[in-house]
Design a protein around this motif. Structure first.
Motif, PDB file in Angstrom:
ATOM      1  N   LEU A 184       0.812  -1.215   0.000  1.00  0.00           N
ATOM      2  CA  LEU A 184       0.000   0.000   0.000  1.00  0.00           C
ATOM      3  C   LEU A 184       0.844   1.264   0.000  1.00  0.00           C
ATOM      4  O   LEU A 184       0.340   2.346  -0.293  1.00  0.00           O
ATOM      5  CB  LEU A 184      -0.926   0.012   1.221  1.00  0.00           C
ATOM      6  CG  LEU A 184      -1.888  -1.169   1.353  1.00  0.00           C
ATOM      7  CD1 LEU A 184      -2.728  -1.012   2.613  1.00  0.00           C
ATOM      8  CD2 LEU A 184      -2.787  -1.280   0.129  1.00  0.00           C
ATOM      9  N   GLY A 185       2.118   1.134   0.345  1.00  0.00           N
ATOM     10  CA  GLY A 185       2.955   2.319   0.466  1.00  0.00           C
ATOM     11  C   GLY A 185       3.955   2.502  -0.649  1.00  0.00           C
ATOM     12  O   GLY A 185       4.957   3.191  -0.467  1.00  0.00           O
ATOM     13  N   ALA A 186       3.696   1.916  -1.805  1.00  0.00           N
ATOM     14  CA  ALA A 186       4.667   1.983  -2.904  1.00  0.00           C
ATOM     15  C   ALA A 186       5.006   3.421  -3.292  1.00  0.00           C
ATOM     16  O   ALA A 186       6.118   3.703  -3.738  1.00  0.00           O
ATOM     17  CB  ALA A 186       4.124   1.227  -4.116  1.00  0.00           C
ATOM     18  N   LEU A 224       0.800  -3.903   4.068  1.00  0.00           N
ATOM     19  CA  LEU A 224       0.499  -4.758   2.919  1.00  0.00           C
ATOM     20  C   LEU A 224      -0.820  -5.480   3.140  1.00  0.00           C
ATOM     21  O   LEU A 224      -1.111  -5.978   4.227  1.00  0.00           O
ATOM     22  CB  LEU A 224       1.631  -5.767   2.696  1.00  0.00           C
ATOM     23  CG  LEU A 224       3.010  -5.136   2.479  1.00  0.00           C
ATOM     24  CD1 LEU A 224       3.856  -5.284   3.742  1.00  0.00           C
ATOM     25  CD2 LEU A 224       3.723  -5.729   1.289  1.00  0.00           C
ATOM     26  N   LEU A 225      -1.614  -5.526   2.074  1.00  0.00           N
ATOM     27  CA  LEU A 225      -2.955  -6.101   2.153  1.00  0.00           C
ATOM     28  C   LEU A 225      -3.025  -7.365   1.313  1.00  0.00           C
ATOM     29  O   LEU A 225      -2.597  -7.379   0.159  1.00  0.00           O
ATOM     30  CB  LEU A 225      -3.985  -5.092   1.645  1.00  0.00           C
ATOM     31  CG  LEU A 225      -5.462  -5.476   1.762  1.00  0.00           C
ATOM     32  CD1 LEU A 225      -5.892  -5.566   3.218  1.00  0.00           C
ATOM     33  CD2 LEU A 225      -6.323  -4.462   1.006  1.00  0.00           C
ATOM     34  N   ARG A 276      -5.945   2.402   1.181  1.00  0.00           N
ATOM     35  CA  ARG A 276      -4.941   3.367   0.750  1.00  0.00           C
ATOM     36  C   ARG A 276      -4.130   3.788   1.955  1.00  0.00           C
ATOM     37  O   ARG A 276      -4.586   3.719   3.105  1.00  0.00           O
ATOM     38  CB  ARG A 276      -5.579   4.584   0.087  1.00  0.00           C
ATOM     39  CG  ARG A 276      -6.405   5.468   1.017  1.00  0.00           C
ATOM     40  CD  ARG A 276      -6.790   6.750   0.330  1.00  0.00           C
ATOM     41  NE  ARG A 276      -7.576   7.607   1.199  1.00  0.00           N
ATOM     42  CZ  ARG A 276      -7.635   8.926   1.060  1.00  0.00           C
ATOM     43  NH1 ARG A 276      -6.977   9.523   0.071  1.00  0.00           N
ATOM     44  NH2 ARG A 276      -8.365   9.664   1.880  1.00  0.00           N
ATOM     45  N   LEU A 277      -2.910   4.197   1.704  1.00  0.00           N
ATOM     46  CA  LEU A 277      -2.020   4.659   2.754  1.00  0.00           C
ATOM     47  C   LEU A 277      -1.732   6.128   2.513  1.00  0.00           C
ATOM     48  O   LEU A 277      -1.430   6.533   1.393  1.00  0.00           O
ATOM     49  CB  LEU A 277      -0.734   3.842   2.755  1.00  0.00           C
ATOM     50  CG  LEU A 277       0.240   4.081   3.918  1.00  0.00           C
ATOM     51  CD1 LEU A 277       1.013   2.811   4.222  1.00  0.00           C
ATOM     52  CD2 LEU A 277       1.226   5.202   3.603  1.00  0.00           C
ATOM     53  N   PRO A 298       5.039   7.557  11.012  1.00  0.00           N
ATOM     54  CA  PRO A 298       3.876   6.669  11.102  1.00  0.00           C
ATOM     55  C   PRO A 298       3.203   6.493   9.749  1.00  0.00           C
ATOM     56  O   PRO A 298       3.380   7.306   8.833  1.00  0.00           O
ATOM     57  CB  PRO A 298       2.950   7.406  12.078  1.00  0.00           C
ATOM     58  CG  PRO A 298       3.291   8.846  11.872  1.00  0.00           C
ATOM     59  CD  PRO A 298       4.762   8.885  11.584  1.00  0.00           C
ATOM     60  N   MET A 299       2.435   5.405   9.621  1.00  0.00           N
ATOM     61  CA  MET A 299       1.652   5.148   8.420  1.00  0.00           C
ATOM     62  C   MET A 299       0.179   5.145   8.794  1.00  0.00           C
ATOM     63  O   MET A 299      -0.215   4.532   9.791  1.00  0.00           O
ATOM     64  CB  MET A 299       2.033   3.801   7.797  1.00  0.00           C
ATOM     65  CG  MET A 299       3.482   3.725   7.355  1.00  0.00           C
ATOM     66  SD  MET A 299       3.890   2.094   6.640  1.00  0.00           S
ATOM     67  CE  MET A 299       3.770   1.056   8.112  1.00  0.00           C
ATOM     68  N   LEU A 300      -0.634   5.839   8.017  1.00  0.00           N
ATOM     69  CA  LEU A 300      -2.072   5.881   8.245  1.00  0.00           C
ATOM     70  C   LEU A 300      -2.752   5.109   7.118  1.00  0.00           C
ATOM     71  O   LEU A 300      -2.712   5.519   5.959  1.00  0.00           O
ATOM     72  CB  LEU A 300      -2.575   7.318   8.270  1.00  0.00           C
ATOM     73  CG  LEU A 300      -4.080   7.520   8.440  1.00  0.00           C
ATOM     74  CD1 LEU A 300      -4.573   6.899   9.743  1.00  0.00           C
ATOM     75  CD2 LEU A 300      -4.430   9.004   8.390  1.00  0.00           C
ATOM     76  N   VAL A 301      -3.352   3.959   7.451  1.00  0.00           N
ATOM     77  CA  VAL A 301      -3.997   3.104   6.462  1.00  0.00           C
ATOM     78  C   VAL A 301      -5.508   3.242   6.605  1.00  0.00           C
ATOM     79  O   VAL A 301      -6.044   3.100   7.707  1.00  0.00           O
ATOM     80  CB  VAL A 301      -3.591   1.629   6.661  1.00  0.00           C
ATOM     81  CG1 VAL A 301      -4.272   0.754   5.617  1.00  0.00           C
ATOM     82  CG2 VAL A 301      -2.085   1.477   6.589  1.00  0.00           C
ATOM     83  N   GLU A 302      -6.187   3.507   5.498  1.00  0.00           N
ATOM     84  CA  GLU A 302      -7.639   3.603   5.498  1.00  0.00           C
ATOM     85  C   GLU A 302      -8.213   2.417   4.732  1.00  0.00           C
ATOM     86  O   GLU A 302      -7.952   2.256   3.540  1.00  0.00           O
ATOM     87  CB  GLU A 302      -8.080   4.917   4.853  1.00  0.00           C
ATOM     88  CG  GLU A 302      -7.632   6.159   5.618  1.00  0.00           C
ATOM     89  CD  GLU A 302      -8.077   7.442   4.949  1.00  0.00           C
ATOM     90  OE1 GLU A 302      -8.400   7.401   3.735  1.00  0.00           O
ATOM     91  OE2 GLU A 302      -8.096   8.484   5.622  1.00  0.00           O
ATOM     92  N   LEU A 303      -8.980   1.598   5.446  1.00  0.00           N
ATOM     93  CA  LEU A 303      -9.667   0.448   4.836  1.00  0.00           C
ATOM     94  C   LEU A 303     -11.136   0.797   4.685  1.00  0.00           C
ATOM     95  O   LEU A 303     -11.745   1.345   5.601  1.00  0.00           O
ATOM     96  CB  LEU A 303      -9.533  -0.802   5.711  1.00  0.00           C
ATOM     97  CG  LEU A 303      -8.163  -1.461   5.832  1.00  0.00           C
ATOM     98  CD1 LEU A 303      -8.235  -2.603   6.811  1.00  0.00           C
ATOM     99  CD2 LEU A 303      -7.677  -1.936   4.489  1.00  0.00           C
TER     100      LEU A 303
END
Length: 214
Positions: A143-145, A164-165, A184-185, A203-208
């Motif tokens: 997700l962070g490519a 990673l999802l 998305r990250l 930090p990483m913020l992931v939205e599902l």
């Protein structure tokens, strides 16, 4: 939900982690080694599983020899509508070959949930390394490519953290196996000074979210 590496430990571990969670308005619900999961009110984490991961006790870099703290990974299942998804946090060690063995143990835990899963953590390796290649072979989407470097937080110059999802989510209310999840990250809305004060990693913020059809 917050997935934490290098959570407070040693004396008064649980008390420290509960205090940390409370400072964010969250609850401390699970941990393995120095990885911890905090949740906000209204979020229930079920089927919690943790595992200590084997890693070499000693690592060598050039003429420097050092010991490593024990490794671990922890995860649980949350519900997004009718979709179950596991969230897992890990922190790989600094021994290059040892990381491969750690990852095998982590993927075993991820797959044991029997659901799609989000794997996050400090992989201690840049995206062209064997860990990332193995995760791609497993079918995980990075997700962070395009997210840019994550280390260090003051002057970031390399990406060693991942979100990673897995693919192929299933629904609990239907036999339809079409993937209803999107993810998305994005960057955390905070100043660089605040981020640098909080951690040596960004930090990483992931939205599902669910697709409109769910």
């Amino acid at each position: 939900m917050m997935l934490v590496q290098e959570a407070p430990t040693w004396w008064g571990t649980r008390r420290k982690r509960r205090a940390m969670a409370a400072s964010f308005g969250m609850r401390y619900v699970a941990a393995s080694a120095r990885n911890a999961i905090l949740v906000a009110d209204g979020i229930e984490l079920t089927g919690i599983r943790g595992r200590r991961t084997w890693r070499p006790f000693v690592r060598r870099r050039l003429d420097f020899i050092a010991t490593q703290l024990p490794g671990g990974t922890v995860g649980g299942v949350v519900h997004l509508g009718s979709t179950r998804v596991a969230v897992v946090v890990c922190h790989l060690g600094l021994h290059p070959r040892g990381r491969i063995h750690e990852l095998a143990q982590i993927l075993s835990l991820c797959n044991s949930f029997g659901t799609p899963y989000l794997l996050t953590g400090d992989l201690n390796e840049e995206p062209d390394g064997p860990i990332w290649k193995r995760l791609a072979e497993e079918g995980l989407t990075d997700l962070g490519a395009d997210a840019g470097p994550t280390f260090n937080s003051s002057t970031p110059y390399k990406r060693i953290d991942g979100a990673l999802l897995s693919t192929g989510p299933t629904r609990t209310s239907s036999r339809n196996a079409l993937p209803p999840l999107t993810a998305r990250l994005r960057h955390v809305p905070a100043t660089r000074e605040d981020l640098a004060a909080a951690s040596d990693h960004l930090p990483m913020l992931v939205e599902l979210s669910l697709s409109a059809s769910d």
